[in-house]
Design a protein around this motif. Structure first.
Motif, PDB file in Angstrom:
ATOM      1  N   MET A  60       0.860  -1.352  -0.235  1.00  0.00           N
ATOM      2  CA  MET A  60      -0.017  -0.001   0.212  1.00  0.00           C
ATOM      3  C   MET A  60       0.770   1.182   0.001  1.00  0.00           C
ATOM      4  SD  MET A  60      -3.115   1.117   2.969  1.00  0.00           S
ATOM      5  CE  MET A  60      -4.250   0.035   2.190  1.00  0.00           C
ATOM      6  N   SER A  61       0.510   2.153  -0.848  1.00  0.00           N
ATOM      7  CA  SER A  61       1.336   3.256  -0.870  1.00  0.00           C
ATOM      8  C   SER A  61       1.121   4.334  -0.051  1.00  0.00           C
ATOM      9  CB  SER A  61       1.285   3.984  -2.317  1.00  0.00           C
ATOM     10  OG  SER A  61      -0.129   4.447  -2.393  1.00  0.00           O
ATOM     11  N   ALA A  62       1.808   5.345   0.257  1.00  0.00           N
ATOM     12  CA  ALA A  62       1.519   6.379   1.183  1.00  0.00           C
ATOM     13  C   ALA A  62       0.347   7.119   0.624  1.00  0.00           C
ATOM     14  CB  ALA A  62       2.821   7.420   1.457  1.00  0.00           C
ATOM     15  N   GLU A  63       0.016   7.193  -0.472  1.00  0.00           N
ATOM     16  CA  GLU A  63      -1.095   8.055  -0.987  1.00  0.00           C
ATOM     17  C   GLU A  63      -2.414   6.969  -0.663  1.00  0.00           C
ATOM     18  OE1 GLU A  63      -2.864   9.151  -5.375  1.00  0.00           O
ATOM     19  OE2 GLU A  63      -0.871   9.850  -5.115  1.00  0.00           O
TER      20      GLU A  63
ATOM     21  N   LEU B 246      -2.785   4.906   1.657  1.00  0.00           N
ATOM     22  CA  LEU B 246      -2.906   4.889   3.214  1.00  0.00           C
ATOM     23  C   LEU B 246      -3.690   6.136   3.370  1.00  0.00           C
ATOM     24  CD1 LEU B 246      -2.700   3.427   5.687  1.00  0.00           C
ATOM     25  CD2 LEU B 246      -0.255   4.542   6.031  1.00  0.00           C
ATOM     26  N   GLU B 247      -3.236   7.535   3.036  1.00  0.00           N
ATOM     27  CA  GLU B 247      -3.775   8.528   3.394  1.00  0.00           C
ATOM     28  C   GLU B 247      -5.285   8.957   2.922  1.00  0.00           C
ATOM     29  OE1 GLU B 247      -3.122  13.290   2.288  1.00  0.00           O
ATOM     30  OE2 GLU B 247      -1.435  11.960   2.367  1.00  0.00           O
ATOM     31  N   LYS B 248      -5.574   8.149   1.705  1.00  0.00           N
ATOM     32  CA  LYS B 248      -7.022   8.229   1.164  1.00  0.00           C
ATOM     33  C   LYS B 248      -7.708   7.414   1.995  1.00  0.00           C
ATOM     34  CE  LYS B 248      -9.661   6.847  -2.896  1.00  0.00           C
ATOM     35  NZ  LYS B 248      -9.633   6.476  -4.245  1.00  0.00           N
ATOM     36  N   TYR B 249      -7.135   6.231   2.683  1.00  0.00           N
ATOM     37  CA  TYR B 249      -7.993   5.195   3.449  1.00  0.00           C
ATOM     38  C   TYR B 249      -8.249   6.027   4.665  1.00  0.00           C
ATOM     39  CZ  TYR B 249      -8.788   1.710   6.699  1.00  0.00           C
ATOM     40  OH  TYR B 249      -9.369   0.608   7.508  1.00  0.00           O
ATOM     41  N   GLU B 250      -7.250   6.709   5.387  1.00  0.00           N
ATOM     42  CA  GLU B 250      -7.643   7.313   6.545  1.00  0.00           C
ATOM     43  C   GLU B 250      -8.583   8.406   6.278  1.00  0.00           C
ATOM     44  OE1 GLU B 250      -3.487   8.415   8.037  1.00  0.00           O
ATOM     45  OE2 GLU B 250      -3.504   6.493   9.171  1.00  0.00           O
ATOM     46  N   THR B 251      -8.464   9.502   5.249  1.00  0.00           N
ATOM     47  CA  THR B 251      -9.189  10.164   5.097  1.00  0.00           C
ATOM     48  C   THR B 251     -10.864   9.717   5.121  1.00  0.00           C
ATOM     49  OG1 THR B 251      -7.656  11.559   4.012  1.00  0.00           O
ATOM     50  CG2 THR B 251     -10.026  12.158   3.514  1.00  0.00           C
ATOM     51  N   GLU B 252     -10.930   8.741   4.308  1.00  0.00           N
ATOM     52  CA  GLU B 252     -12.274   8.001   4.137  1.00  0.00           C
ATOM     53  C   GLU B 252     -12.715   7.354   5.553  1.00  0.00           C
ATOM     54  OE1 GLU B 252     -12.085   4.950   1.187  1.00  0.00           O
ATOM     55  OE2 GLU B 252     -11.635   6.346  -0.181  1.00  0.00           O
TER      56      GLU B 252
END
Length: 107
Positions: A1-4, A6-12
């Motif tokens: 999983m890329s940093a991007e 992961l960031e998208k997942y956390e935002t969701e």
């Protein structure tokens, strides 16, 4: 999983948590903020205690609570006890008054 990713997942997850909060906040009477968590609850007790070394700590007990924590699969908790040396903020939520029709019901 890329940093991007992961960031998208956390935002969701945060958005989903906010939506859940918005849906349940009306069910509760108090907001309790501790150093690590944010709770909604209908029953809260706070005891200020003194440790043997003289330090003051807070013992908070809640019943029927909802926990703001996006990593918990179940956010509704029957009983919670938090012991902390940091401040605890307890606020009573304002309950909107029921609005009655100004005129008689016409159907």
């Amino acid at each position: 999983m890329s940093a991007e990713d992961l960031e998208k997942y956390e935002t969701e997850m945060e958005l989903q948590l906010y939506r859940e909060y918005r849906d349940v906040v009306g069910l509760f009477t108090y907001v309790v903020e501790t150093e690590r968590r944010f709770y909604l609850t209908n029953s809260v007790e706070l005891d200020v205690r003194t440790a043997e070394n003289g330090d003051v700590y807070f013992d908070v007990r809640m019943q029927d609570a909802w926990v703001w924590d996006m990593y918990r699969p179940a956010r509704f908790v029957k009983t919670v006890r938090v012991v902390t040396f940091k401040d605890v903020n307890i606020e009573e939520l304002a309950k909107p008054e029921l609005e009655m029709p100004k005129e008689g019901f016409s159907g």
